[in-house]
Motif scaffolding. Structure first.
Motif, short mmCIF file in Angstrom:
data_model
loop_
_atom_site.label_atom_id
_atom_site.label_comp_id
_atom_site.label_asym_id
_atom_site.label_seq_id
_atom_site.Cartn_x
_atom_site.Cartn_y
_atom_site.Cartn_z
N CYS A 866 -116.25 -2.66 94.49
CA CYS A 866 -115.29 -1.54 94.45
C CYS A 866 -116.06 -0.29 94.06
O CYS A 866 -116.43 -0.11 92.89
CB CYS A 866 -114.21 -1.86 93.41
SG CYS A 866 -112.92 -0.63 93.43
N PRO A 867 -116.37 0.59 95.03
CA PRO A 867 -117.28 1.71 94.75
C PRO A 867 -116.62 2.93 94.11
O PRO A 867 -117.20 4.00 94.08
CB PRO A 867 -117.81 2.05 96.15
CG PRO A 867 -116.68 1.66 97.05
CD PRO A 867 -115.93 0.54 96.40
N LEU A 868 -115.39 2.82 93.59
CA LEU A 868 -114.68 3.99 93.07
C LEU A 868 -115.18 4.35 91.66
O LEU A 868 -115.63 3.50 90.91
CB LEU A 868 -113.18 3.71 93.01
CG LEU A 868 -112.51 3.27 94.32
CD1 LEU A 868 -111.07 2.88 94.07
CD2 LEU A 868 -112.56 4.41 95.33
N ASN A 869 -115.02 5.64 91.30
CA ASN A 869 -115.33 6.03 89.91
C ASN A 869 -114.05 5.95 89.07
O ASN A 869 -112.97 5.68 89.59
CB ASN A 869 -115.95 7.44 89.87
CG ASN A 869 -115.01 8.49 90.44
OD1 ASN A 869 -113.80 8.25 90.53
ND2 ASN A 869 -115.54 9.64 90.82
N SER A 875 -106.29 7.21 89.20
CA SER A 875 -105.21 7.83 89.99
C SER A 875 -104.66 6.83 91.01
O SER A 875 -103.47 6.79 91.28
CB SER A 875 -105.71 9.10 90.68
OG SER A 875 -106.51 8.77 91.77
N ARG A 876 -105.53 5.98 91.56
CA ARG A 876 -105.05 5.01 92.54
C ARG A 876 -104.10 4.00 91.88
O ARG A 876 -103.07 3.63 92.42
CB ARG A 876 -106.23 4.28 93.18
CG ARG A 876 -105.80 3.46 94.38
CD ARG A 876 -106.95 2.87 95.13
NE ARG A 876 -107.66 3.86 95.94
CZ ARG A 876 -108.54 3.54 96.89
NH1 ARG A 876 -108.78 2.28 97.14
NH2 ARG A 876 -109.16 4.46 97.59
N LEU A 877 -104.46 3.55 90.67
CA LEU A 877 -103.61 2.59 89.98
C LEU A 877 -102.29 3.23 89.55
O LEU A 877 -101.24 2.60 89.58
CB LEU A 877 -104.34 2.00 88.77
CG LEU A 877 -105.54 1.08 89.11
CD1 LEU A 877 -106.32 0.73 87.85
CD2 LEU A 877 -105.08 -0.20 89.79
N ILE A 914 -115.81 0.09 83.48
CA ILE A 914 -116.46 0.57 84.70
C ILE A 914 -117.83 1.13 84.34
O ILE A 914 -117.94 2.07 83.53
CB ILE A 914 -115.60 1.68 85.37
CG1 ILE A 914 -114.21 1.12 85.70
CG2 ILE A 914 -116.29 2.23 86.61
CD1 ILE A 914 -113.22 2.17 86.18
N GLN A 915 -118.87 0.55 84.92
CA GLN A 915 -120.24 1.04 84.70
C GLN A 915 -120.56 1.94 85.88
O GLN A 915 -120.61 1.46 87.02
CB GLN A 915 -121.19 -0.16 84.67
CG GLN A 915 -122.66 0.20 84.50
CD GLN A 915 -123.03 0.41 83.04
OE1 GLN A 915 -122.63 -0.36 82.19
NE2 GLN A 915 -123.75 1.48 82.74
N PRO A 916 -120.77 3.26 85.67
CA PRO A 916 -121.06 4.15 86.81
C PRO A 916 -122.22 3.60 87.64
O PRO A 916 -123.24 3.17 87.10
CB PRO A 916 -121.42 5.48 86.13
CG PRO A 916 -120.71 5.43 84.82
CD PRO A 916 -120.75 3.99 84.39
N GLY A 917 -122.02 3.60 88.96
CA GLY A 917 -123.07 3.10 89.85
C GLY A 917 -123.01 1.61 90.13
O GLY A 917 -123.63 1.11 91.05
#
Length: 946
Positions: A866-869, A875-877, A914-917
Motif C-alpha cells: 500500500c504505497p499511500l502516505n 482521508s481515504r479511511l 506507517i513507516q514512510p517509504g
C-alpha cells in the motif's frame, strides 16, 4: 472389407427394409442392419422410427452388436424417453453379466442417457457396480456418478452415491482412485460450497500412493486435487513436494505443468532459508526448459505459463536465458512470448547478451516482431540502470538506419527513458528532431511532441517544431491533440514572450473548434489556469514528474497468485481468472496461494494473524448460530417451497471502481450562482492581454475557481459480482454490490432476464444475520422484465431485522421470488457498509477505552503493498467512516489512532503504524467483540487498496 458400404445410399423403402432386417432371425443379418442404422445416424438421417426394433437387438451375447445398440440408444433416448424405458431391464441385466466389459459398458451407457424418467431405475445397478469386484467396472461407475449428478443432483445425494465415491478414494486400484477424484472434483466445481473433497493427511497419503501407478490423465486429476489442498504446516508441504517432484520428468506436458502448479503453490509455505527450497528451485527449471522443445503450439502454452512463473519466482529460470532466444523459424506468437520472458529475466549479469540479441532482432523482416524488439531494448534500459547508456546508444544506431517503423518505436521508448533518467540522456534530442518529418503514427508523434514540450528550453526552434504539428491539428488523433495542447502550454510557460500567439491558437482550436470533450475540458482548464494564476499554472503544468516504474506490465499480485493456482489450464494462457471467461452455472471458485507459515516469515501475515482470544463477554447483538434456513422464507407464496442448499459465492473484489460512489456528490453539489467568474488580472508580461477574452463562451459554467475543488464523499463500492447465475435460477441472473451513501445502506442489484418468458411479481427476503440487515422497502421492479432485458435497482437496507450470529460473520442469505419460482443465494457483504457516521471518539475517551479493553482482545495484522502516505490513508479511511482521533510521529513512524462504530453500537479502536517509504503497514485492532477484528482488517485492506 471396410465399413464404407454402410454409408452408400440405398433404395426408396430404406426404413422399411432396415426394419425387416433388424427383426431377422439370423445374427449376422441383424448386425449388418444395426451397422447400417448407425451409418445413417452418423450422416444425419433420422432413424428414430426404428427405435423399438433396435432396442430388441440388445438381447444378445455379441459384444460388438451390444456396443452398436448402446450407441444408438445414447443418441435417441432423449427424443424418445418413453421408448427408452424399454431398455431399462436390459441395463439391469447387463450390470450383472459375468463379463466385466459388458457390466462396464452398461454402466457407461446409463450415465450417457440423459433422461430424467430413467435415472431412478438406474440407481440400483449403479450401486452394485460401484462395489463391483472388478476395478474396471468400479472406475467406470465412478465417472457415471458425476454424469448422474449433472442430470439429477438431488437423487445422487439422496442415494448416498457421494459417500460411496469418497470411499473409493481409499480403493486399492490407482485408476479407481483417479476416477473417483475426477468425479468428485467435477461435482465440487458445480457446487463450490459443498465440501466434497474433504482432504486430510490420510487421504492425501492415499492419493500420493496412487499417483505413481495410474495413467497420465489419472495423475493430472490427482495433482489438480492436491493443488486444492492446504497443508497444515511447512513440514507437510515439504513432504508432499518431495513425492510430487518425480512427476516433473513425465513425458506428458500436462502432467509436468500440473506438478509445477502443486510445487509452486506449496513452495509458498516453505522457508527460503531451507536447503530443500533451493533444491526445488533447481529441479523446476529443466522440465520447463524441456517443454520448449515441443511443437510451436505446446511451446506457446508453456511460455504463457513460464511467464507467470517468472513473475512469481524469477530465480527459477534466471540461468536459463539462452533457451528463450528466438529461432528464425519460430512462429510470431512464440517469438513475441519469448521476447517478453527475456525482458523479465534481464539482469545486470546477462544484459550484454540480451542487448546483442535484441539488436539482432531489430533487423528482422517481421514488422511486428521488430517493433516489439525495439520496445524491449527500452524496457531493458528502464529495468537495468547500468545498461541504460548502452541501450540508448543501441537505439540511436537503430534510428540511423532510417527504417520508418524502427525510428518511430525508438522515439516512443526514448521518451520513457527520459522519464526514468531525467537530465541524463537529453543530448540525443537533436538526433530525434531530425526525424520529425518521418513520423506518421500517433504514438510516435505524441512521444516526440512530449519530448519537445518537456525540453523546450533546450531546443532553439521548439516553437517552430510544435507549430508544424499544429497545422493539421484537426486531422491528428486525440492522443496527439492532447499532447500538443500540453506541450504548447509548457512552451508558453517557459518562453512566455515568444509564444503568445501559438498558445492562443492552440487553446481556441481545443476549446472552440473541437468536439472532443476531453480535449475541450483540458483546454478550458489550461485557459482558466493561465488567465488567473500563471504561478499556479507553472506549478501544475511544469511539476516534477514521478519516475516511471521498472515493470509496468506486471500482473497485479493478487491476480498473479490466483493464476499460479490455475497453471496448466486456459486461465494461465489467457492470463485471466476463470470468472472472466467462463460463462454459465458453474460456480467459479476464487483460488489463492496458501499463507506463509510462521516459521518461514517473522512478520505475521494477515492470514495467520490471531483474531484475538475468546471474547470476554458475549454481545447481545451477535446471538449464537441457529438453523440458518429455518425462517429464510415466509413470503406468502401458497404452498411452502423447499430450497436447495445455499451456495456461498464470495464477493469479487477484483476490478477497481475508481470513482467509488463519489461522482454523484461531486456533480450534485454545485455551488450556487456560478456565473461568469471574476478573474484576477495576470501580470501583463506573463500573459497576453486578450487571453481572458473568449472565456465567457463555454467556460462560465464549468468551474467556480473560488469554491475550491470538490471532494469525493461516500465509502468505497466494490464492483458488481454475479450472485445468482442464470443457470441456477431458470434464466434470472442477479448481480449486485453493497453501498453506503450519506448514512443509507443499499443493495445495488442488476436483474437480467436470460429466459424466454416475461418475469413479474418480484419480492425479496433476507435470512436472519449477524447485524440484522433487512430490506427497508419492497423490491420495486416497475415493469415486467422481458427476455434479454436488464434492470438496475437500488434496494435500501435497514439494520432493524432479526439478529442471529452467522458463520462467517458477514454472510447474508437471500431469497428472491418471481412469477416462475423462488430462488436462493448467499453472499458476503463488506463490513465497512456498517461503519456509522458518528464513529469519531473523543481523545480522552479513546485512551480510557483502549486501556479498558483486555490485551488478549488485541489483534495485529499486516497491510502489504500500500504505497499511500499517512495523509492519504487518513482521508481515504475517513470517507468510509474510519476516523483518525489522533496522530503522532514516533522514531520516524507515523502512528494513526483511529475509531469506528458499527451499526449495532460495537466500537473498534485501531492503531495504524506507517513507516514512510515502506508499503507495509501494521494494524492493531482492539474491540470488545474480537470476532469482528478479522472483518474490520479486511475492510481496511479493501478501502486502502481500491
Amino acid at each position: 472389407m471396410t465399413d464404407s458400404k454402410y454409408f452408400t445410399t440405398t433404395k426408396k423403402g430404406e426404413i422399411f427394409e432396415l426394419k425387416a432386417e433388424l427383426n431377422s432371425d439370423k445374427k449376422e443379418k441383424k448386425k449388418e442392419a444395426v451397422k447400417k442404422v448407425i451409418a445413417s445416424m452418423t450422416v444425419g438421417k433420422d432413424v428414430s422410427a426404428l427405435f423399438p426394433d433396435v432396442v430388441n437387438c440388445m438381447q444378445t451375447d455379441n459384444l460388438e452388436l451390444k456396443k452398436l445398440v448402446y450407441l444408438y440408444l445414447m443418441n435417441y433416448a432423449k427424443s424418445q424417453p418413453d421408448m427408452a424405458i424399454m431398455a431399462v431391464n436390459t441395463f439391469v441385466k447387463d450390470c450383472e453379466d459375468p463379463n466385466p466389459l459388458i457390466r462396464a459398458l452398461a454402466v457407461r451407457t446409463m450415465g450417457c442417457i440423459r433422461v430424467d424418467k430413467i435415472t431412478e431405475y438406474l440407481c440400483e445397478p449403479l450401486r452394485k457396480c460401484l462395489k463391483d469386484e472388478d476395478p474396471y467396472v468400479r472406475k467406470t461407475a465412478a465417472v457415471c456418478v458425476a454424469k448422474l449428478h449433472d442430470i439429477n443432483a438431488q437423487l445422487v445425494e439422496d442415494q448416498g452415491f457421494l459417500d460411496t465415491l469418497k470411499d473409493l478414494i481409499s480403493d486399492s486400484n490407482p485408476m479407481v482412485v483417479a476416477n473417483a477424484v475426477a468425479a468428485l472434483s467435477e461435482i465440487a466445481e458445480s457446487h463450490p460450497s459443498s465440501n466434497l473433497l474433504d482432504l486430510n493427511p490420510q487421504s492425501i497419503n492415499k492419493l500420493l500412493t496412487a499417483l505413481n501407478e495410474c495413467t497420465e490423465w489419472g495423475q493430472i486429476f490427482i495433482l489438480d486435487c492436491l493443488a486444492n489442498y492446504t497443508p497444515k504446516d511447512d513440514r507437510e508441504a515439504q513432504s508432499i513436494c518431495e513425492r510430487v517432484t518425480p512427476r516433473l520428468s513425465h513425458a506428458n506436458s500436462a502432467v509436468v505443468l500440473s506438478a509445477v502448479k502443486v510445487l509452486m503453490k506449496f513452495m509458498e509455505m516453505l522457508s527460503k532459508d531451507l536447503d530443500y527450497y533451493g533444491t526445488l528451485l533447481k529441479k523446476l527449471a529443466p522440465p520447463l526448459v524441456t517443454l520448449l522443445s515441443a511443437e510451436p503450439e505446446l511451446q506457446y502454452v508453456a511460455l504463457r505459463n513460464i511467464n507467470l512463473i517468472v513473475q512469481k519466482r524469477p530465480e527459477v529460470l534466471k540461468h536459463e536465458m539462452k533457451v528463450f532466444f528466438v529461432k528464425y523459424n519460430d512462429p510470431i506468437y512464440v517469438k513475441l512470448e519469448k521476447l517478453d520472458i527475456m525482458i523479465r529475466l534481464a539482469s545486470q549479469a546477462n544484459i550484454a547478451q540480451v542487448l546483442a540479441e535484441l539488436k539482432e532482432y531489430a533487423t528482422e523482416v517481421d514488422v511486428d516482431f521488430v517493433r516489439k524488439a525495439v520496445r524491449a531494448i527500452g524496457r531493458c534500459a528502464i529495468k537495468v540502470e547500468q545498461s541504460a547508456e548502452r541501450c540508448v546508444s543501441t537505439l540511436l544506431d537503430l534510428i540511423q538506419t532510417k527504417v520508418n517503423y524502427v525510428v518511430q518505436e525508438a522515439i516512443v521508448v526514448i521518451k520513457d527513458i527520459f522519464r526514468k533518467y531525467p537530465n541524463k540522456y537529453e543530448s540525443v534530442i537533436a538526433t530525434l528532431c531530425e526525424n520529425l518529418d518521418s513520423l506518421d503514427e500517433p504514438e510516435a508523434r505524441a512521444a516526440m511532441i512530449w519530448i519537445v514540450g518537456e525540453y523546450a528550453e533546450r531546443i532553439d526552434n521548439a516553437d517552430e517544431l510544435l507549430e508544424s504539428f499544429l497545422e493539421g491539428f484537426h486531422d491528428e488523433s486525440t492522443q496527439v491533440q492532447l499532447q500538443l495542447l500540453t506541450a504548447i502550454v509548457k512552451l508558453f510557460l517557459k518562453k512566455p514572450t515568444e509564444t503568445q500567439e501559438l498558445v492562443q491558437q492552440v487553446l481556441s482550436l481545443a476549446t472552440q473548434d473541437s468536439d472532443n470533450p476531453d480535449l475541450r475540458d483540458r483546454g478550458y482548464i489550461y485557459w482558466r489556469l493561465l488567465s488567473t494564476d500563471p504561478v499556479a499554472a507553472k506549478e501544475v503544468v511544469l511539476a516534477e514528474k514521478p519516475l516511471i516504474s521498472e515493470e509496468t506490465d506486471l500482473i497485479e499480485p493478487t491476480l498473479l497468485d490466483e493464476l499460479i493456482c490455475y497453471i496448466g489450464t486456459l486461465a494461465s494462457v489467457y492470463h485471466k481468472p476463470p470468472s472472466a471467461f467462463v460463462e454459465g452455472g458453474r460456480g467459479v471458485v476464487h483460488k489463492s496461494l496458501p499463507p506463509r507459515t510462521a516459521s518461514s516469515e517473522s512478520t505475521e501475515s494477515p492470514e495467520t494473524a490471531p483474531a484475538g482470544a475468546p471474547p470476554g463477554e458475549q454481545l447481545d447483538a451477535v446471538p449464537t448460530q441457529g438453523d440458518l434456513l429455518g425462517d429464510l422464507l415466509n413470503l406468502d407464496l401458497g404452498p411452502p417451497v423447499s430450497g436447495p442448499p445455499l451456495a456461498t459465492s464470495a464477493v469479487q473484489m477484483g476490478a477497481v471502481d475508481l470513482l467509488g460512489g463519489g461522482l454523484d456528490s461531486l456533480m450534485g453539489d454545485e455551488p450556487e450562482g456560478i456565473g461568469a467568474p471574476s478573474f484576477v488580472a495576470p501580470p501583463a508580461a506573463a500573459v497576453p492581454a486578450n487571453l481572458g477574452a473568449p472565456m465567457g463562451s463555454g467556460l462560465s459554467d464549468l468551474f467556480d475557481l473560488t469554491s475550491g475543488v470538490g471532494t469525493l464523499s461516500g465509502s468505497y463500492v466494490a464492483p458488481k459480482a454475479v450472485w445468482l447465475p442464470a443457470m441456477k435460477a431458470k434464466g434470472l441472473e442477479i448481480s449486485g454490490t453493497f453501498t453506503r451513501q450519506a448514512g443509507t445502506i443499499s443493495m445495488d442489484l442488476q436483474l437480467t432476464n436470460k429466459a424466454l418468458q416475461v418475469m413479474t411479481d418480484f419480492a425479496i427476503q433476507f435470512n436472519r444475520n449477524s447485524f440484522g440487515l433487512a430490506p427497508a422497502a419492497p423490491l420495486q421492479v416497475h415493469a415486467p422484465l422481458s427476455p434479454t432485458q436488464t434492470v438496475e435497482i437500488s434496494l435500501p437496507l435497514s439494520t432493524a431485522g432479526s439478529v442471529m450470529k452467522t458463520e462467517p460473520l458477514n454472510s447474508l442469505q437471500v431469497a428472491v421470488k418471481n412469477n416462475i419460482d423462488v430462488f436462493y443465494f448467499s453472499t458476503l457483504y463488506p463490513l465497512h457498509i456498517l461503519f456509522v457516521e458518528d464513529g469519531k471518539m473523543d481523545r480522552q475517551m479513546f485512551l480510557a477505552t483502549w486501556k479498558d479493553i483486555p490485551n488478549e482482545n488485541e489483534a495485529q495484522f499486516q497491510i502489504r503493498d500500500c504505497p499511500l502516505n499517512a495523509e492519504a490513508v487518513s482521508s481515504r479511511l475517513q470517507s468510509s467512516n474510519i476516523f483518525t482521533v489522533a496522530r503522532r510521529n514516533v522514531e520516524g513512524q507515523d502512528m494513526l489512532y483511529q475509531s469506528l462504530k458499527l451499526t449495532n453500537g460495537i466500537w473498534v479502536l485501531a492503531e495504524l503504524r506507517i513507516q514512510p517509504g515502506n508499503p507495509s503497514f501494521t494494524l492493531s485492532l482492539k474491540c470488545r467483540a474480537p470476532e469482528v477484528s478479522q472483518h474490520v482488517y479486511q475492510a481496511y485492506e479493501t478501502i486502502l487498496k481500491n
